[in-house]
Motif scaffolding. Sequence first.
Motif, PDB file in Angstrom:
ATOM      1  N   ASP A 116       0.850  -1.327  -0.032  1.00  0.00           N
ATOM      2  CA  ASP A 116      -0.026   0.085   0.132  1.00  0.00           C
ATOM      3  C   ASP A 116       0.811   1.204   0.022  1.00  0.00           C
ATOM      4  O   ASP A 116       0.546   2.343   0.111  1.00  0.00           O
TER       5      ASP A 116
ATOM      6  N   SER B 224      -4.583   2.877  -2.613  1.00  0.00           N
ATOM      7  CA  SER B 224      -6.004   3.721  -2.476  1.00  0.00           C
ATOM      8  C   SER B 224      -6.454   4.066  -3.962  1.00  0.00           C
ATOM      9  O   SER B 224      -5.550   3.914  -4.910  1.00  0.00           O
TER      10      SER B 224
ATOM     11  N   ASP C 264      -4.073   6.944  -5.009  1.00  0.00           N
ATOM     12  CA  ASP C 264      -2.792   6.493  -5.814  1.00  0.00           C
ATOM     13  C   ASP C 264      -2.810   5.895  -6.953  1.00  0.00           C
ATOM     14  O   ASP C 264      -1.933   5.796  -7.867  1.00  0.00           O
TER      15      ASP C 264
ATOM     16  N   SER D 232     -14.082   6.235  -5.087  1.00  0.00           N
ATOM     17  CA  SER D 232     -13.883   7.279  -4.191  1.00  0.00           C
ATOM     18  C   SER D 232     -15.202   8.142  -3.748  1.00  0.00           C
ATOM     19  O   SER D 232     -15.152   8.578  -2.974  1.00  0.00           O
TER      20      SER D 232
ATOM     21  N   ARG E  12     -16.599   6.125  -1.008  1.00  0.00           N
ATOM     22  CA  ARG E  12     -15.927   6.384   0.331  1.00  0.00           C
ATOM     23  C   ARG E  12     -16.211   7.455   0.967  1.00  0.00           C
ATOM     24  O   ARG E  12     -16.280   7.839   1.953  1.00  0.00           O
TER      25      ARG E  12
END
Length: 521
Positions: free
Chosen positions: A274, A313, A316, A356, A359
Amino acid sequence: RILAHTLQPTDLDRYWDRYKQWSLTRPVADLLTADEAAAFEPEPNAPLEEPEKLEAEKRDRVIQAREQLYRLTIEETLKRRPFESGIKRPYFHIKPLDESQLSNWRRYLDFEEKEGGQARTIKLYERCLIACCNYPEFWLRYFKYAETIGDPALAEDILRRAAEIFLKSRAEIQYVYASHLEAVGKIQKARAVYERFLKTTPGLLDTILKFANFERRQGQLDTASALYESELAQLEGKHHTFLILHYCRFLAEVMRNASKARDYYEVAVSKHPDSKIAWQNYIAFEAAQPRGESECRVLSLYQRAVAADSKLSAEDKSDLWARYVEYVQDRGTSIKSLRAVEAAYKAASASLKDTSRKRTNDSDSKDSHRQNKSQRTSYSSSQSYSQPAQSSYSQAQPASQYQQPYSQAYQQSYPGYQQYPAASPSYPQPSTYPTQYAQPAAQTYQQGYAAQPAAYAAPQQSYPPAAYQQPAAAPAAYAQPAAGGYSQPAAYPASYYQQPPAGYAPPKAAGAAPPAAAPAP
Protein backbone atom coordinates in the motif's frame (compact mmCIF):
# COMPACT_ATOMS: atom_id res chain seq x y z
CA ARG A 1 45.29 39.91 40.70
CA ILE A 2 42.26 40.76 42.83
CA LEU A 3 42.03 44.25 41.38
CA ALA A 4 41.85 42.76 37.89
CA HIS A 5 38.68 40.74 38.66
CA THR A 6 35.28 42.23 37.88
CA LEU A 7 33.79 42.03 41.36
CA GLN A 8 31.13 44.22 42.88
CA PRO A 9 32.24 47.89 43.06
CA THR A 10 31.91 47.89 46.84
CA ASP A 11 34.21 44.88 47.11
CA LEU A 12 36.76 46.50 44.81
CA ASP A 13 36.68 49.68 46.85
CA ARG A 14 37.37 47.74 50.02
CA TYR A 15 40.26 45.83 48.46
CA TRP A 16 41.72 49.03 47.02
CA ASP A 17 41.68 50.81 50.38
CA ARG A 18 43.32 47.84 52.05
CA TYR A 19 45.98 47.66 49.33
CA LYS A 20 46.92 51.31 49.76
CA GLN A 21 47.27 50.87 53.53
CA TRP A 22 49.30 47.69 53.08
CA SER A 23 51.62 49.22 50.46
CA LEU A 24 52.72 51.92 52.90
CA THR A 25 54.00 49.32 55.33
CA ARG A 26 56.01 47.24 52.83
CA PRO A 27 59.20 47.99 50.97
CA VAL A 28 58.91 48.85 47.31
CA ALA A 29 60.59 45.60 46.25
CA ASP A 30 57.62 43.64 47.66
CA LEU A 31 55.16 45.68 45.56
CA LEU A 32 56.87 45.17 42.21
CA THR A 33 56.31 42.30 39.81
CA ALA A 34 59.23 40.78 37.95
CA ASP A 35 58.55 42.84 34.83
CA GLU A 36 58.19 46.05 36.82
CA ALA A 37 61.41 45.37 38.75
CA ALA A 38 63.29 44.93 35.47
CA ALA A 39 61.79 48.14 34.12
CA PHE A 40 62.84 50.12 37.21
CA GLU A 41 66.49 49.02 37.03
CA PRO A 42 68.68 52.09 36.41
CA GLU A 43 70.74 52.28 33.27
CA PRO A 44 74.48 51.65 33.62
CA ASN A 45 75.59 55.19 32.68
CA ALA A 46 72.70 57.01 34.43
CA PRO A 47 73.61 59.35 37.32
CA LEU A 48 72.97 57.96 40.74
CA GLU A 49 70.11 59.37 42.79
CA GLU A 50 69.46 59.37 46.47
CA PRO A 51 68.05 56.01 47.63
CA GLU A 52 65.17 57.55 49.56
CA LYS A 53 64.11 59.70 46.62
CA LEU A 54 64.40 56.78 44.23
CA GLU A 55 62.29 54.53 46.47
CA ALA A 56 59.58 57.19 46.86
CA GLU A 57 59.46 57.63 43.10
CA LYS A 58 59.10 53.89 42.57
CA ARG A 59 56.34 53.69 45.19
CA ASP A 60 54.38 56.50 43.49
CA ARG A 61 54.67 54.85 40.10
CA VAL A 62 53.49 51.51 41.50
CA ILE A 63 50.50 53.11 43.23
CA GLN A 64 49.56 54.95 40.02
CA ALA A 65 49.72 51.74 38.00
CA ARG A 66 47.56 49.90 40.53
CA GLU A 67 45.04 52.73 40.65
CA GLN A 68 44.77 52.74 36.86
CA LEU A 69 44.07 49.00 36.95
CA TYR A 70 41.49 49.55 39.69
CA ARG A 71 39.62 52.21 37.71
CA LEU A 72 39.67 50.12 34.53
CA THR A 73 38.23 47.17 36.45
CA ILE A 74 35.46 49.39 37.88
CA GLU A 75 34.57 50.53 34.36
CA GLU A 76 34.40 46.97 33.02
CA THR A 77 32.34 45.88 36.01
CA LEU A 78 29.74 48.58 35.40
CA LYS A 79 29.44 47.48 31.75
CA ARG A 80 28.60 43.94 32.83
CA ARG A 81 26.33 44.80 35.72
CA PRO A 82 23.03 44.47 33.69
CA PHE A 83 23.99 40.94 32.60
CA GLU A 84 25.20 39.90 36.03
CA SER A 85 21.98 41.11 37.65
CA GLY A 86 19.99 38.99 35.17
CA ILE A 87 21.67 35.76 36.35
CA LYS A 88 19.20 34.47 38.92
CA ARG A 89 20.59 30.93 39.14
CA PRO A 90 24.36 30.66 38.66
CA TYR A 91 24.41 27.09 39.98
CA PHE A 92 23.15 23.80 38.48
CA HIS A 93 19.63 22.59 39.11
CA ILE A 94 17.53 19.87 37.51
CA LYS A 95 14.68 22.30 36.82
CA PRO A 96 14.91 24.05 33.44
CA LEU A 97 15.76 27.72 33.23
CA ASP A 98 13.12 30.17 32.10
CA GLU A 99 13.46 31.98 28.80
CA SER A 100 14.50 35.29 30.35
CA GLN A 101 17.59 33.74 31.95
CA LEU A 102 18.52 31.85 28.77
CA SER A 103 18.17 35.05 26.78
CA ASN A 104 20.34 36.88 29.32
CA TRP A 105 23.11 34.28 28.92
CA ARG A 106 22.94 34.59 25.12
CA ARG A 107 23.22 38.39 25.25
CA TYR A 108 26.01 38.22 27.82
CA LEU A 109 28.01 35.83 25.63
CA ASP A 110 27.45 38.06 22.58
CA PHE A 111 28.75 41.05 24.53
CA GLU A 112 31.79 39.22 25.87
CA GLU A 113 32.78 37.85 22.47
CA LYS A 114 32.78 41.41 21.08
CA GLU A 115 34.08 43.43 24.03
CA GLY A 116 36.03 41.01 26.19
CA GLY A 117 39.24 39.20 25.55
CA GLN A 118 39.74 35.50 24.86
CA ALA A 119 40.47 34.54 28.47
CA ARG A 120 37.49 36.45 29.81
CA THR A 121 35.17 34.90 27.16
CA ILE A 122 36.31 31.35 27.92
CA LYS A 123 35.77 31.97 31.62
CA LEU A 124 32.21 33.20 30.93
CA TYR A 125 31.46 30.12 28.81
CA GLU A 126 32.56 27.88 31.65
CA ARG A 127 30.35 29.82 34.08
CA CYS A 128 27.43 29.53 31.67
CA LEU A 129 27.80 25.75 31.33
CA ILE A 130 27.47 25.30 35.08
CA ALA A 131 23.85 26.44 34.97
CA CYS A 132 23.11 25.50 31.33
CA CYS A 133 24.87 22.15 31.00
CA ASN A 134 21.64 20.46 29.83
CA TYR A 135 21.23 22.79 26.84
CA PRO A 136 23.03 21.64 23.66
CA GLU A 137 22.97 25.11 22.12
CA PHE A 138 25.52 26.47 24.62
CA TRP A 139 27.85 23.50 24.17
CA LEU A 140 27.71 23.84 20.39
CA ARG A 141 28.24 27.59 20.64
CA TYR A 142 31.26 27.10 22.88
CA PHE A 143 32.61 24.54 20.40
CA LYS A 144 32.23 26.94 17.47
CA TYR A 145 33.97 29.68 19.44
CA ALA A 146 36.90 27.35 20.17
CA GLU A 147 37.18 26.56 16.47
CA THR A 148 37.04 30.28 15.67
CA ILE A 149 39.98 31.12 17.93
CA GLY A 150 41.94 28.17 16.51
CA ASP A 151 42.13 25.88 19.53
CA PRO A 152 41.37 22.30 18.35
CA ALA A 153 42.26 20.75 21.69
CA LEU A 154 39.73 22.93 23.50
CA ALA A 155 37.09 22.22 20.84
CA GLU A 156 37.51 18.44 21.18
CA ASP A 157 37.46 18.64 24.97
CA ILE A 158 34.19 20.62 24.86
CA LEU A 159 32.50 18.01 22.68
CA ARG A 160 33.90 15.15 24.73
CA ARG A 161 32.48 16.53 27.96
CA ALA A 162 29.12 17.17 26.32
CA ALA A 163 28.81 13.79 24.56
CA GLU A 164 30.26 11.50 27.23
CA ILE A 165 29.20 13.19 30.47
CA PHE A 166 26.35 15.67 30.26
CA LEU A 167 24.36 14.92 27.07
CA LYS A 168 24.77 11.22 26.38
CA SER A 169 21.32 10.82 24.80
CA ARG A 170 21.24 13.97 22.65
CA ALA A 171 21.66 13.03 19.00
CA GLU A 172 22.87 16.41 17.72
CA ILE A 173 25.78 16.45 20.15
CA GLN A 174 26.80 12.90 19.25
CA TYR A 175 26.69 13.63 15.51
CA VAL A 176 28.79 16.79 15.84
CA TYR A 177 31.32 14.98 18.04
CA ALA A 178 31.65 12.06 15.60
CA SER A 179 31.98 14.35 12.57
CA HIS A 180 34.65 16.42 14.36
CA LEU A 181 36.64 13.32 15.19
CA GLU A 182 36.34 12.15 11.59
CA ALA A 183 37.46 15.56 10.35
CA VAL A 184 40.60 15.54 12.49
CA GLY A 185 41.44 11.97 11.41
CA LYS A 186 40.43 10.07 14.55
CA ILE A 187 38.43 7.42 12.70
CA GLN A 188 38.35 4.78 15.41
CA LYS A 189 37.05 7.23 18.00
CA ALA A 190 34.37 8.43 15.58
CA ARG A 191 33.28 4.83 14.88
CA ALA A 192 33.13 4.16 18.60
CA VAL A 193 30.85 7.18 19.06
CA TYR A 194 28.42 5.89 16.40
CA GLU A 195 28.43 2.37 17.81
CA ARG A 196 27.86 3.52 21.37
CA PHE A 197 25.01 5.85 20.44
CA LEU A 198 23.34 3.23 18.21
CA LYS A 199 23.27 0.86 21.18
CA THR A 200 21.85 3.60 23.38
CA THR A 201 19.07 4.51 20.92
CA PRO A 202 18.34 1.45 18.73
CA GLY A 203 16.25 1.97 15.64
CA LEU A 204 16.99 5.69 15.24
CA LEU A 205 17.02 6.22 11.47
CA ASP A 206 19.31 9.27 11.47
CA THR A 207 21.97 7.38 13.39
CA ILE A 208 21.74 4.37 11.06
CA LEU A 209 22.06 6.50 7.93
CA LYS A 210 24.91 8.63 9.33
CA PHE A 211 26.77 5.55 10.50
CA ALA A 212 26.32 3.84 7.11
CA ASN A 213 27.48 6.95 5.25
CA PHE A 214 30.46 7.19 7.59
CA GLU A 215 31.49 3.62 6.67
CA ARG A 216 30.89 4.42 3.00
CA ARG A 217 33.24 7.42 3.21
CA GLN A 218 35.90 5.17 4.72
CA GLY A 219 35.49 2.73 1.81
CA GLN A 220 33.93 0.01 3.99
CA LEU A 221 30.99 -0.79 1.66
CA ASP A 222 30.49 -4.32 2.96
CA THR A 223 30.36 -3.00 6.54
CA ALA A 224 27.76 -0.44 5.51
CA SER A 225 25.70 -3.10 3.71
CA ALA A 226 25.81 -5.38 6.75
CA LEU A 227 24.70 -2.48 8.94
CA TYR A 228 21.69 -1.83 6.67
CA GLU A 229 20.65 -5.48 6.68
CA SER A 230 21.03 -5.95 10.43
CA GLU A 231 18.92 -2.87 11.15
CA LEU A 232 16.26 -3.81 8.59
CA ALA A 233 15.71 -7.09 10.42
CA GLN A 234 14.67 -5.12 13.52
CA LEU A 235 12.41 -2.47 11.98
CA GLU A 236 8.75 -2.54 11.00
CA GLY A 237 6.17 -0.23 9.45
CA LYS A 238 7.06 3.09 7.88
CA HIS A 239 10.58 3.04 9.33
CA HIS A 240 11.22 -0.22 7.48
CA THR A 241 9.91 1.29 4.22
CA PHE A 242 12.12 4.35 4.59
CA LEU A 243 15.29 2.40 5.36
CA ILE A 244 14.84 -0.32 2.77
CA LEU A 245 14.39 2.25 -0.01
CA HIS A 246 17.61 3.94 1.14
CA TYR A 247 19.35 0.58 1.06
CA CYS A 248 18.04 -0.14 -2.44
CA ARG A 249 19.47 3.14 -3.70
CA PHE A 250 22.75 2.35 -1.94
CA LEU A 251 22.91 -1.03 -3.69
CA ALA A 252 22.03 0.41 -7.10
CA GLU A 253 24.09 3.63 -7.07
CA VAL A 254 27.04 2.90 -4.78
CA MET A 255 27.63 -0.83 -4.96
CA ARG A 256 26.36 -1.08 -8.57
CA ASN A 257 24.53 -4.29 -7.76
CA ALA A 258 21.28 -4.03 -9.75
CA SER A 259 20.14 -7.61 -9.16
CA LYS A 260 20.42 -7.29 -5.36
CA ALA A 261 18.73 -3.91 -5.48
CA ARG A 262 15.87 -5.46 -7.51
CA ASP A 263 15.49 -8.20 -4.93
CA TYR A 264 15.17 -5.69 -2.12
CA TYR A 265 12.72 -3.60 -4.15
CA GLU A 266 10.60 -6.72 -4.47
CA VAL A 267 10.77 -7.14 -0.71
CA ALA A 268 9.67 -3.53 -0.29
CA VAL A 269 6.58 -3.74 -2.54
CA SER A 270 5.60 -7.16 -1.22
CA LYS A 271 5.93 -6.16 2.42
CA HIS A 272 4.40 -2.71 1.88
CA PRO A 273 1.96 -3.08 -1.05
CA ASP A 274 0.00 0.00 0.00
CA SER A 275 3.05 2.30 -0.21
CA LYS A 276 2.94 4.50 -3.29
CA ILE A 277 6.50 5.66 -2.65
CA ALA A 278 7.81 2.08 -2.79
CA TRP A 279 6.15 1.46 -6.18
CA GLN A 280 7.41 4.77 -7.58
CA ASN A 281 10.99 4.09 -6.47
CA TYR A 282 10.87 0.59 -7.92
CA ILE A 283 9.54 1.88 -11.25
CA ALA A 284 12.13 4.68 -11.37
CA PHE A 285 14.90 2.14 -10.70
CA GLU A 286 13.79 -0.08 -13.56
CA ALA A 287 13.33 2.90 -15.88
CA ALA A 288 16.94 3.96 -15.21
CA GLN A 289 18.31 0.60 -16.32
CA PRO A 290 19.71 0.09 -19.83
CA ARG A 291 17.10 -0.27 -22.53
CA GLY A 292 15.99 -3.72 -23.46
CA GLU A 293 14.29 -5.60 -20.69
CA SER A 294 13.72 -2.43 -18.65
CA GLU A 295 10.64 -1.40 -20.67
CA CYS A 296 8.98 -4.76 -20.12
CA ARG A 297 9.74 -4.61 -16.39
CA VAL A 298 8.38 -1.08 -16.11
CA LEU A 299 5.13 -1.99 -17.86
CA SER A 300 4.80 -5.06 -15.69
CA LEU A 301 5.28 -2.98 -12.54
CA TYR A 302 2.64 -0.46 -13.63
CA GLN A 303 0.17 -3.27 -14.34
CA ARG A 304 0.81 -4.81 -10.91
CA ALA A 305 0.45 -1.44 -9.16
CA VAL A 306 -2.89 -0.52 -10.79
CA ALA A 307 -4.41 -4.00 -10.82
CA ALA A 308 -7.83 -4.53 -9.27
CA ASP A 309 -6.40 -6.51 -6.37
CA SER A 310 -3.75 -3.86 -5.59
CA LYS A 311 -3.65 -2.53 -2.02
CA LEU A 312 -3.14 1.05 -3.13
CA SER A 313 -5.85 3.63 -2.54
CA ALA A 314 -8.05 4.95 -5.37
CA GLU A 315 -6.16 8.26 -5.45
CA ASP A 316 -2.77 6.53 -5.66
CA LYS A 317 -4.02 4.21 -8.42
CA SER A 318 -5.33 7.16 -10.39
CA ASP A 319 -1.95 8.91 -10.16
CA LEU A 320 -0.05 5.78 -11.22
CA TRP A 321 -2.50 5.24 -14.12
CA ALA A 322 -1.68 8.74 -15.41
CA ARG A 323 2.04 8.02 -15.12
CA TYR A 324 1.51 4.68 -16.88
CA VAL A 325 -0.16 6.34 -19.85
CA GLU A 326 2.54 9.01 -20.00
CA TYR A 327 5.29 6.37 -19.96
CA VAL A 328 3.68 4.41 -22.81
CA GLN A 329 3.30 7.62 -24.81
CA ASP A 330 6.99 8.51 -24.33
CA ARG A 331 8.59 5.05 -24.49
CA GLY A 332 6.06 2.82 -26.26
CA THR A 333 6.83 1.36 -29.68
CA SER A 334 3.32 0.28 -30.75
CA ILE A 335 0.20 2.38 -31.25
CA LYS A 336 -1.96 -0.62 -30.44
CA SER A 337 -0.46 -0.92 -26.99
CA LEU A 338 -0.94 2.83 -26.44
CA ARG A 339 -4.62 2.70 -27.42
CA ALA A 340 -5.16 -0.36 -25.24
CA VAL A 341 -3.59 1.37 -22.25
CA GLU A 342 -5.66 4.54 -22.80
CA ALA A 343 -8.89 2.53 -23.03
CA ALA A 344 -8.01 0.63 -19.88
CA TYR A 345 -7.22 3.95 -18.17
CA LYS A 346 -10.64 5.39 -19.04
CA ALA A 347 -12.44 2.32 -17.75
CA ALA A 348 -10.38 2.29 -14.60
CA SER A 349 -10.92 6.01 -14.03
CA ALA A 350 -14.69 5.58 -14.00
CA SER A 351 -14.53 2.75 -11.48
CA LEU A 352 -12.01 4.63 -9.36
CA LYS A 353 -14.26 7.70 -9.29
CA ASP A 354 -17.21 5.57 -8.20
CA THR A 355 -15.11 4.00 -5.48
CA SER A 356 -13.82 7.36 -4.32
CA ARG A 357 -17.34 8.82 -4.32
CA LYS A 358 -18.65 5.87 -2.34
CA ARG A 359 -15.89 6.26 0.24
CA THR A 360 -16.64 9.98 0.50
CA ASN A 361 -20.34 9.33 1.01
CA ASP A 362 -19.62 6.67 3.61
CA SER A 363 -17.31 9.05 5.40
CA ASP A 364 -19.90 11.84 5.29
CA SER A 365 -22.62 9.55 6.60
CA LYS A 366 -20.38 8.41 9.43
CA ASP A 367 -19.56 12.01 10.29
CA SER A 368 -23.25 12.96 10.17
CA HIS A 369 -24.21 10.01 12.36
CA ARG A 370 -21.47 10.90 14.80
CA GLN A 371 -22.59 14.54 14.84
CA ASN A 372 -26.24 13.62 15.40
CA LYS A 373 -25.27 11.29 18.19
CA SER A 374 -23.24 14.00 19.89
CA GLN A 375 -26.14 16.44 19.51
CA ARG A 376 -28.57 13.95 21.06
CA THR A 377 -26.17 13.34 23.90
CA SER A 378 -25.71 17.05 24.54
CA TYR A 379 -29.49 17.65 24.30
CA SER A 380 -30.28 14.92 26.81
CA SER A 381 -27.57 16.24 29.11
CA SER A 382 -28.97 19.75 28.90
CA GLN A 383 -32.48 18.43 29.59
CA SER A 384 -31.26 16.58 32.65
CA TYR A 385 -29.71 19.77 33.94
CA SER A 386 -32.57 22.08 32.96
CA GLN A 387 -35.38 20.02 34.58
CA PRO A 388 -35.55 20.70 38.31
CA ALA A 389 -36.23 17.95 40.75
CA GLN A 390 -39.93 17.48 41.30
CA SER A 391 -39.56 16.79 44.99
CA SER A 392 -37.73 20.07 45.62
CA TYR A 393 -40.89 22.03 44.84
CA SER A 394 -43.51 19.55 45.97
CA GLN A 395 -42.51 20.06 49.58
CA ALA A 396 -43.31 23.78 49.55
CA GLN A 397 -45.61 25.05 52.24
CA PRO A 398 -49.18 26.29 51.51
CA ALA A 399 -49.53 29.82 50.32
CA SER A 400 -51.51 30.86 53.38
CA GLN A 401 -48.38 30.46 55.47
CA TYR A 402 -46.69 33.22 53.50
CA GLN A 403 -49.63 35.62 53.42
CA GLN A 404 -48.98 38.81 55.36
CA PRO A 405 -52.03 40.71 56.73
CA TYR A 406 -50.58 44.07 55.92
CA SER A 407 -53.86 46.00 56.30
CA GLN A 408 -54.50 44.74 59.86
CA ALA A 409 -50.94 45.48 60.89
CA TYR A 410 -51.16 49.05 59.65
CA GLN A 411 -54.60 49.54 61.18
CA GLN A 412 -53.35 48.38 64.55
CA SER A 413 -50.31 50.64 64.41
CA TYR A 414 -52.16 53.63 63.02
CA PRO A 415 -55.79 53.74 64.13
CA GLY A 416 -56.69 56.52 61.73
CA TYR A 417 -55.33 54.78 58.70
CA GLN A 418 -57.93 53.28 56.39
CA GLN A 419 -57.78 49.75 55.16
CA TYR A 420 -56.51 48.85 51.77
CA PRO A 421 -59.13 48.21 49.09
CA ALA A 422 -61.02 44.99 49.44
CA ALA A 423 -59.63 43.78 46.16
CA SER A 424 -56.15 43.46 47.76
CA PRO A 425 -56.63 42.41 51.36
CA SER A 426 -53.31 40.62 51.36
CA TYR A 427 -50.41 39.54 49.18
CA PRO A 428 -50.89 35.88 48.46
CA GLN A 429 -47.93 34.01 47.03
CA PRO A 430 -47.94 31.12 44.56
CA SER A 431 -49.05 27.85 46.10
CA THR A 432 -46.05 25.87 45.00
CA TYR A 433 -42.88 27.63 46.18
CA PRO A 434 -42.02 30.37 48.68
CA THR A 435 -41.98 34.11 48.18
CA GLN A 436 -38.23 34.36 47.56
CA TYR A 437 -38.59 32.45 44.28
CA ALA A 438 -41.19 34.82 42.86
CA GLN A 439 -39.93 36.98 40.01
CA PRO A 440 -41.68 40.06 38.65
CA ALA A 441 -42.84 39.79 35.08
CA ALA A 442 -40.96 41.42 32.23
CA GLN A 443 -43.66 44.08 32.03
CA THR A 444 -42.75 45.51 35.42
CA TYR A 445 -39.11 45.77 34.38
CA GLN A 446 -40.09 47.54 31.19
CA GLN A 447 -42.24 49.99 33.14
CA GLY A 448 -39.50 50.80 35.62
CA TYR A 449 -36.66 51.00 33.10
CA ALA A 450 -38.37 52.20 29.96
CA ALA A 451 -35.85 55.01 29.57
CA GLN A 452 -32.87 52.62 29.47
CA PRO A 453 -31.45 51.38 26.12
CA ALA A 454 -32.55 48.10 24.62
CA ALA A 455 -29.40 46.38 25.82
CA TYR A 456 -30.68 46.62 29.37
CA ALA A 457 -34.07 45.03 28.75
CA ALA A 458 -35.21 42.59 31.37
CA PRO A 459 -33.96 39.05 30.71
CA GLN A 460 -36.51 36.46 29.82
CA GLN A 461 -36.85 33.97 32.65
CA SER A 462 -36.71 30.31 31.69
CA TYR A 463 -38.07 28.77 34.83
CA PRO A 464 -39.57 25.31 35.06
CA PRO A 465 -42.72 24.05 33.36
CA ALA A 466 -46.31 25.25 33.82
CA ALA A 467 -46.61 23.73 37.27
CA TYR A 468 -44.15 26.36 38.44
CA GLN A 469 -45.32 29.26 36.28
CA GLN A 470 -44.54 32.75 37.48
CA PRO A 471 -47.33 35.15 38.54
CA ALA A 472 -48.80 37.22 35.75
CA ALA A 473 -47.93 40.52 37.37
CA ALA A 474 -46.07 41.65 40.44
CA PRO A 475 -48.07 42.95 43.41
CA ALA A 476 -48.71 46.63 43.50
CA ALA A 477 -46.40 47.10 46.46
CA TYR A 478 -43.39 45.88 44.37
CA ALA A 479 -44.20 47.83 41.24
CA GLN A 480 -41.24 49.81 39.95
CA PRO A 481 -41.39 53.57 39.49
CA ALA A 482 -42.22 55.04 36.13
CA ALA A 483 -39.60 56.25 33.69
CA GLY A 484 -39.95 59.81 34.85
CA GLY A 485 -38.40 59.07 38.23
CA TYR A 486 -39.72 58.63 41.74
CA SER A 487 -43.00 60.53 42.43
CA GLN A 488 -44.22 61.81 45.78
CA PRO A 489 -46.58 59.48 47.65
CA ALA A 490 -50.31 60.29 47.65
CA ALA A 491 -51.72 62.28 50.56
CA TYR A 492 -53.00 60.30 53.46
CA PRO A 493 -56.80 60.16 53.88
CA ALA A 494 -58.49 62.92 55.82
CA SER A 495 -59.30 60.59 58.66
CA TYR A 496 -55.62 60.21 59.31
CA TYR A 497 -55.45 63.79 60.48
CA GLN A 498 -58.11 63.54 63.21
CA GLN A 499 -58.32 66.14 65.94
CA PRO A 500 -57.00 65.09 69.36
CA PRO A 501 -59.65 63.99 71.83
CA ALA A 502 -61.30 66.48 74.16
CA GLY A 503 -59.24 67.43 77.15
CA TYR A 504 -55.94 66.45 75.50
CA ALA A 505 -53.11 68.87 76.25
CA PRO A 506 -49.51 68.62 75.01
CA PRO A 507 -46.80 68.24 77.62
CA LYS A 508 -45.27 71.39 79.11
CA ALA A 509 -41.82 72.43 78.12
CA ALA A 510 -39.29 73.16 80.84
CA GLY A 511 -39.37 76.83 81.85
CA ALA A 512 -42.41 77.69 79.74
CA ALA A 513 -45.17 79.99 81.01
CA PRO A 514 -48.46 78.36 82.01
CA PRO A 515 -51.19 78.49 79.36
CA ALA A 516 -53.84 81.16 79.56
CA ALA A 517 -57.21 80.22 80.96
CA ALA A 518 -59.75 79.14 78.44
CA PRO A 519 -62.54 81.67 77.84
CA ALA A 520 -65.92 80.90 79.23
CA PRO A 521 -68.25 79.32 76.77
